[in-house]
Write an enzyme that holds these catalytic residues in place. Structure first.
Site, PDB file in Angstrom:
ATOM      1  CG  ASN A  15      58.740  55.534 141.658  1.00  0.00           C
ATOM      2  OD1 ASN A  15      59.628  55.911 142.424  1.00  0.00           O
ATOM      3  ND2 ASN A  15      57.509  55.258 142.074  1.00  0.00           N
ATOM      4  CE  LYS A  17      57.188  51.404 143.197  1.00  0.00           C
ATOM      5  NZ  LYS A  17      55.877  50.870 143.486  1.00  0.00           N
ATOM      6  CG  HIS A 105      53.681  56.850 143.654  1.00  0.00           C
ATOM      7  ND1 HIS A 105      53.298  55.767 144.401  1.00  0.00           N
ATOM      8  CD2 HIS A 105      54.167  56.353 142.493  1.00  0.00           C
ATOM      9  CE1 HIS A 105      53.557  54.653 143.727  1.00  0.00           C
ATOM     10  NE2 HIS A 105      54.090  54.988 142.560  1.00  0.00           N
ATOM     11  CD  GLU A 107      54.372  52.745 146.241  1.00  0.00           C
ATOM     12  OE1 GLU A 107      55.474  53.294 146.330  1.00  0.00           O
ATOM     13  OE2 GLU A 107      54.136  51.811 145.429  1.00  0.00           O
ATOM     14  CD  GLU A 177      51.998  55.025 138.728  1.00  0.00           C
ATOM     15  OE1 GLU A 177      52.864  54.364 138.163  1.00  0.00           O
ATOM     16  OE2 GLU A 177      52.110  55.435 139.890  1.00  0.00           O
ATOM     17  N   GLY A 183      53.005  47.115 141.304  1.00  0.00           N
ATOM     18  CA  GLY A 183      53.819  46.129 142.023  1.00  0.00           C
ATOM     19  C   GLY A 183      53.142  44.787 142.208  1.00  0.00           C
ATOM     20  CB  SER A 223      52.601  45.313 136.598  1.00  0.00           C
ATOM     21  OG  SER A 223      52.442  45.176 137.999  1.00  0.00           O
TER      22      SER A 223
HETATM   23  C1  PEP Z   1      55.199  52.729 140.324  1.00  0.00           C
HETATM   24  O1  PEP Z   1      56.071  52.665 141.166  1.00  0.00           O
HETATM   25  O2  PEP Z   1      54.678  53.825 140.079  1.00  0.00           O
HETATM   26  C2  PEP Z   1      54.810  51.520 139.608  1.00  0.00           C
HETATM   27  C3  PEP Z   1      53.963  51.604 138.622  1.00  0.00           C
HETATM   28  O3  PEP Z   1      55.390  50.343 140.029  1.00  0.00           O
HETATM   29  P1  PEP Z   1      55.415  48.927 139.240  1.00  0.00           P
HETATM   30  O4  PEP Z   1      55.892  49.215 137.836  1.00  0.00           O
HETATM   31  O5  PEP Z   1      56.368  48.075 139.999  1.00  0.00           O
HETATM   32  O6  PEP Z   1      54.015  48.399 139.230  1.00  0.00           O
END
Ligand code: PEP
Length: 263
Positions: A15, A17, A105, A107, A177, A183, A223
């Site tokens: 992803n 973003k 997601h 976000e 998640e 992040g 992460s």
């Molecule tokens: C994500 O964008 O869904 C995500 C898990 O980001 P990251 O791997 O940077 O934590």
């Protein structure tokens, strides 16, 4: 009892973003294409989810260079067309050979106010246009610390899958998640991630049936890095990863896809 893991092909999704313009996106998929080989694609499905403005460029690069990476999107609207300024139709994504669409997601839920009802409509729209939804679910740190992880996550799963048929759910991907791990550099321990992914699969079994629970692919996201992917993938109910930051760098992302070499 649901079948064991080998029946589900792992899916590792990047992803991006709001990163990489379309020039950078082309370079990134080309570099990724050089780093992955036939065996990687046989063992793992790989998808990239660029920003909307990059999708056409990434599509033509993947197709002209014959790179078998699946094309994904990060979101879409639930209507096909109409007066919805600024939104993107699932029909337009399907026309660009997008095969997987991230829906709900954290976000989108936290920053743009997407409710469970909207997420459910989007899941249905993605399926209606022949694409696969990656339904994202996850709890905040406060919810986890208050012991509310299952209530939040399983509630999102039930709401996201409401009104679907078993065969539709079987074709889907659910991404667990934990919001506090996205992040932040913090990863859920593989045992904690497995516990939640196991509960998600059991919930799918309760809502539908065992074959559906066996078939649905469940990703972990938060992460994920080359250093922690192998341990996560060793868990019986984790079938892949949704990777944010580490997917922007083709070297890092290729190492994640090739986790079997570090296991
Ligand atoms: C994500 O964008 O869904 C995500 C898990 O980001 P990251 O791997 O940077 O934590």
């Amino acid at each position: 009892m649901p079948e064991k893991k080998p029946s589900r092909k792992p899916l590792i999704s990047g992803n991006w973003k709001m990163h990489h313009n379309h020039f950078e996106a082309i370079q990134t998929v080309q570099k990724l294409g050089y780093r992955l080989d036939k065996e990687d694609y046989e063992l793992v499905d790989v998808s990239v989810h660029p920003p909307f403005t990059d999708i056409r460029s990434v599509q033509t690069t993947l197709e002209s260079d014959k790179i078998p990476i699946l094309l994904g999107a990060q979101n879409c609207y639930f209507e096909e067309k109409g007066a919805f300024t600024g939104e993107v139709s699932p029909a337009f994504l399907a026309k660009l050979n997008v095969s997987l669409v991230i829906v709900g997601h954290s976000e989108r839920r936290e920053l743009f106010g997407e409710t469970d009802e909207v997420v459910n409509k989007k899941v249905k729209a993605v399926l209606r246009f022949g694409m696969t939804p990656i339904l994202c679910v996850g709890e905040t740190l406060a919810e986890r610390e208050a012991g509310g992880t299952d209530e939040k996550v399983l509630g999102q799963v039930k709401a996201g899958l409401a009104g679907l048929k078993a065969d539709q759910v079987a074709s889907m991907v659910i991404a667990y998640e934990p919001i506090w791990a996205i992040g932040t550099g913090k990863t859920a321990t593989s045992e904690d991630a497995q516990a939640v992914c196991g509960s998600i699969r059991a919930t799918v079994g309760d809502l539908f049936d065992d074959p559906t629970a066996s078939a649905v692919r469940i990703q972990y996201g938060g992460s994920v890095k080359p250093a922690n992917i192998a341990e996560l993938m060793a868990q019986p109910d984790i079938d892949g990863a949704l990777v944010g930051g580490a997917s922007l760098d083709p070297d890092e992302f290729a190492k994640i896809v090739r986790y079997r070499l570090t296991a």
